[in-house]
Design a protein around this motif. Structure first.
Motif, short mmCIF file in Angstrom:
data_model
loop_
_atom_site.label_atom_id
_atom_site.label_comp_id
_atom_site.label_asym_id
_atom_site.label_seq_id
_atom_site.Cartn_x
_atom_site.Cartn_y
_atom_site.Cartn_z
N ASN A 103 46.80 -38.84 -102.30
CA ASN A 103 45.63 -39.14 -102.57
C ASN A 103 45.36 -40.88 -102.89
OD1 ASN A 103 45.34 -36.45 -102.42
ND2 ASN A 103 44.90 -36.21 -104.67
N PHE A 104 46.57 -41.56 -103.25
CA PHE A 104 46.50 -42.85 -103.68
C PHE A 104 45.95 -43.69 -102.50
CE2 PHE A 104 48.27 -47.18 -104.00
CZ PHE A 104 47.93 -47.37 -105.25
N ALA A 105 46.24 -43.34 -101.28
CA ALA A 105 45.77 -44.39 -100.41
C ALA A 105 44.19 -44.09 -100.03
CB ALA A 105 46.35 -43.92 -98.99
N SER A 106 43.71 -42.91 -100.16
CA SER A 106 42.35 -42.63 -100.05
C SER A 106 41.41 -42.96 -101.15
CB SER A 106 41.87 -41.14 -99.87
OG SER A 106 42.40 -40.49 -100.74
N SER A 107 42.09 -43.10 -102.53
CA SER A 107 41.45 -43.49 -103.62
C SER A 107 41.50 -44.96 -103.68
CB SER A 107 42.32 -43.04 -104.79
OG SER A 107 41.62 -43.55 -106.10
N MET A 108 42.36 -45.75 -103.23
CA MET A 108 42.19 -47.17 -103.23
C MET A 108 41.43 -47.69 -102.14
SD MET A 108 43.86 -48.25 -105.90
CE MET A 108 44.47 -49.86 -105.52
N SER A 109 41.43 -47.05 -101.10
CA SER A 109 40.62 -47.53 -99.99
C SER A 109 39.09 -47.24 -100.32
CB SER A 109 41.00 -46.63 -98.63
OG SER A 109 39.93 -47.00 -97.71
N THR B 262 49.68 -49.75 -96.46
CA THR B 262 50.83 -50.58 -97.16
C THR B 262 51.19 -49.68 -98.47
OG1 THR B 262 49.05 -51.74 -98.58
CG2 THR B 262 50.21 -52.84 -96.47
N SER B 263 50.18 -48.98 -98.99
CA SER B 263 50.71 -48.20 -99.98
C SER B 263 51.42 -46.98 -99.57
CB SER B 263 49.49 -47.51 -100.59
OG SER B 263 48.77 -46.48 -99.89
N LEU C 121 45.06 -40.17 -111.42
CA LEU C 121 46.09 -40.11 -112.42
C LEU C 121 46.73 -38.66 -112.42
CD1 LEU C 121 45.84 -40.59 -116.17
CD2 LEU C 121 46.51 -38.62 -115.52
N CYS C 122 45.78 -37.59 -112.27
CA CYS C 122 46.37 -36.24 -111.99
C CYS C 122 47.15 -36.03 -110.65
CB CYS C 122 45.24 -35.28 -111.95
SG CYS C 122 44.71 -34.77 -113.60
N GLY C 123 46.74 -36.89 -109.72
CA GLY C 123 47.57 -36.90 -108.36
C GLY C 123 49.02 -37.41 -108.51
N PHE C 124 49.04 -38.60 -109.38
CA PHE C 124 50.35 -38.87 -109.53
C PHE C 124 51.26 -38.03 -110.56
CE2 PHE C 124 48.78 -43.42 -108.19
CZ PHE C 124 50.06 -43.72 -107.71
#
Length: 539
Positions: free
Chosen positions: A136-142, A483-484, A36-39
């Protein structure tokens, strides 16, 4: 519980019920606020630029649109190396370090906004560094994809992404609120006086009111530092052959992450230099951005292949996704959903300000004028948060419904809605931009934009469910990340296209183009996942 977990069998119901569920949920609920903070840090320029316009910073609207675009392109590019962090560094090491890195643009932005004479290039550099949050989204989702069994991944990934996406809404609510009060005292600096009307979620703030615009950066320190500590002590590395064969020492892991991030920064900087207007760049023609994005993607992957040492064999296994046609199909489809969500989030507030905050009247020489303030215009900061709020809130629902109905079928329905809504927004946008009273068209424009956000949010959940079902376990995490990354270029393209079309006085053309792209995605989704020749039926 050890930091490095060496046995992880979540597809085994006994292991899941006795051990896995508790660990997975703990990692998920630490991951969510960090994401959330990354976004928030990544997309904060969508709010900051509106207030810079209101506070009289000496920049043109198209220059301010480039700040959101710079952050968008950098964040998207950093997702490429970030897709592979879990394999080489471990989840706990990655989430801790990437959360801590967000402190750099947060502090820098707060300092730069204290002075209206800060040059544009400083803000461009800070927007560039805000890309940390997008990556950060890519590493978090992975990471989260490895913690949960396949049957639960639609909901788990939907919660992580959807509530993580709430960083956009949180930012759009928190920043206008925090700019109204000097919560940091002498440490936060003096306020700046508004020269145009501003607003927050409860209404307008009149010109002449002091604004603590610098708090837009400083406020995130209150969350980032505690979250980094919680991540360090509460999260785990999955030390298995499928996930992270050798996480190494935390310092070693952070060094690997830093090196890979530098590759992303290098290629993003090269791309931005080509695209941005002088004096920041070469000012290539508008069409060049599509070739530049393709070049950035190719160059980043190529440079990663050259990394020496133990990273290379790990990346080689992960790069198998590029030989899978579904990687490319899902990259396009996910760009429709997440690319739209994140791009509209970055551009929505400034688009409201520019289209409805000014009157549009014919000048004496027969040329439309768009620079007189509209006293009846809606406050962008009052309304802009609602779109991302709906899109983020509904994403877990999209994942849950996709688990029940099938991801491709849900994606097909929402794509039809997105085509229709984009054409509707274009109609009212055109009408408003040719009117002396644009506020008369605001309600239908706004409601149709909310439909776009809602449909993209549902599609975010359904497409990720499809990816989790189509790819084998080892490839699912990197495929989600890749993909993200491709889709995140929407955060660059959409503000850039809006800026170009507003400068050309034809903002509706942006939505016409997006509607055509959505129709192409409709055909692709049907052909590969619903039609008679589909290799995977409604995954």
């Amino acid at each position: 519980m050890p930091t490095n977990i060496k046995e992880w069998k979540v597809e085994d119901p006994t292991f899941w019920d006795s051990t896995g569920r508790k660990i997975a949920n703990r990692n998920l609920w630490i991951s969510i606020p960090s994401l959330l903070c990354g976004f928030a840090v990544w997309l904060m320029w969508s709010m900051i630029t509106v207030q810079m316009l209101n506070a009289g910073f000496p920049f043109k609207p198209e220059q301010l649109f480039t700040l959101a675009a710079i952050a968008g392109l950098t964040g998207a590019t950093l997702r490429i190396p970030s897709s592979f962090f879990i394999r080489i560094a471990g989840g706990r090491n990655t989430i801790f370090f990437t959360t801590l890195l967000l402190v750099i643009p947060a502090i820098g932005t707060g300092i730069a906004l204290q002075d209206q004479n800060t040059p544009l290039w400083v803000f461009q550099v800070l927007a560039f560094l805000s890309g940390f949050g997008g990556g950060n989204f890519a590493s978090s989702m992975s990471n989260i994809s490895f913690f949960f069994p396949k049957r639960m991944q639609g909901l788990a990934l939907g919660l992580n992404a959807g509530l993580g996406n709430f960083g956009v809404t949180t930012m759009q609510v928190v920043i206008p609120l925090m700019m109204t009060v000097g919560v940091f005292g002498a440490l936060g600096g003096d306020p700046i006086t508004l020269v145009k009307d501003s607003g927050w979620i409860l209404g307008k703030i009149p010109a002449g009111t002091p604004t603590f615009i610098q708090n837009a950066g400083f406020v995130w320190l209150l969350l980032l530092i505690p979250l980094a500590v919680i991540g360090w002590f509460g999260m785990n590395n999955l030390h298995t052959d499928e996930v992270t064969p050798n996480p190494g020492s935390p310092l070693g892991a952070m060094a690997k992450i830093t090196g890979m991030l530098l590759i992303g920064f290098l290629t993003a900087a090269a791309g931005l230099y080509i695209i941005l207007p002088a004096p920041a760049g070469l000012g290539a023609p508008a069409m060049a951005k599509w070739f530049v994005i393709a070049g950035i993607l190719a160059a980043t992957v190529f440079l990663m292949k050259l990394i020496p040492g133990d990273i290379k064999p790990n990346l080689k296994r992960q790069f198998k996704i590029f030989g899978n046609k579904h990687t490319w199909v899902m990259s396009i489809i996910y760009t429709m959903t997440f690319g739209s969500f994140i791009g509209y989030s970055a551009a929505f507030a400034l688009a409201i300000k520019v289209i409805f905050g000014f009157t549009h009247v014919m000048g004496p020489d027969g040329v439309m004028l768009h620079d007189a303030v509209n006293p009846n215009g809606p406050s962008a900061l009052t309304y802009a948060w609602m779109g991302p709020f709906i899109g983020a809130l509904i994403r877990p629902v999209g994942g849950w419904v996709a688990d029940k109905m099938g991801g491709a079928k849900v994606t097909q329905y929402i794509t039809i809605v997105m085509v229709a809504a984009a054409l509707g927004v274009a109609y009212y946008m055109k009408a408003a931009y040719q009117s002396a009273t644009p506020e008369a068209f605001f309600l239908p424009f706004f409601l149709l934009f909310l439909v776009l956000f809602a449909a993209s949010g549902i599609g975010n959940g359904s497409t990720f469910r499809t990816i989790a079902m189509v790819f084998p376990k080892e490839q699912a995490g990197p495929a989600l990340g890749w993909t993200s990354a491709v889709a995140a270029y929407g955060a660059f393209v959409i503000p850039q296209v809006f800026g170009e079309q507003i400068k050309a006085t034809t903002p509706e053309y942006a939505l016409y183009g997006f509607a055509i792209f959505y129709f192409i995605c409709l055909v692709l989704n049907w052909w590969y996942y619903l039609g008679p020749k589909a290799e995977f039926k409604n995954p």
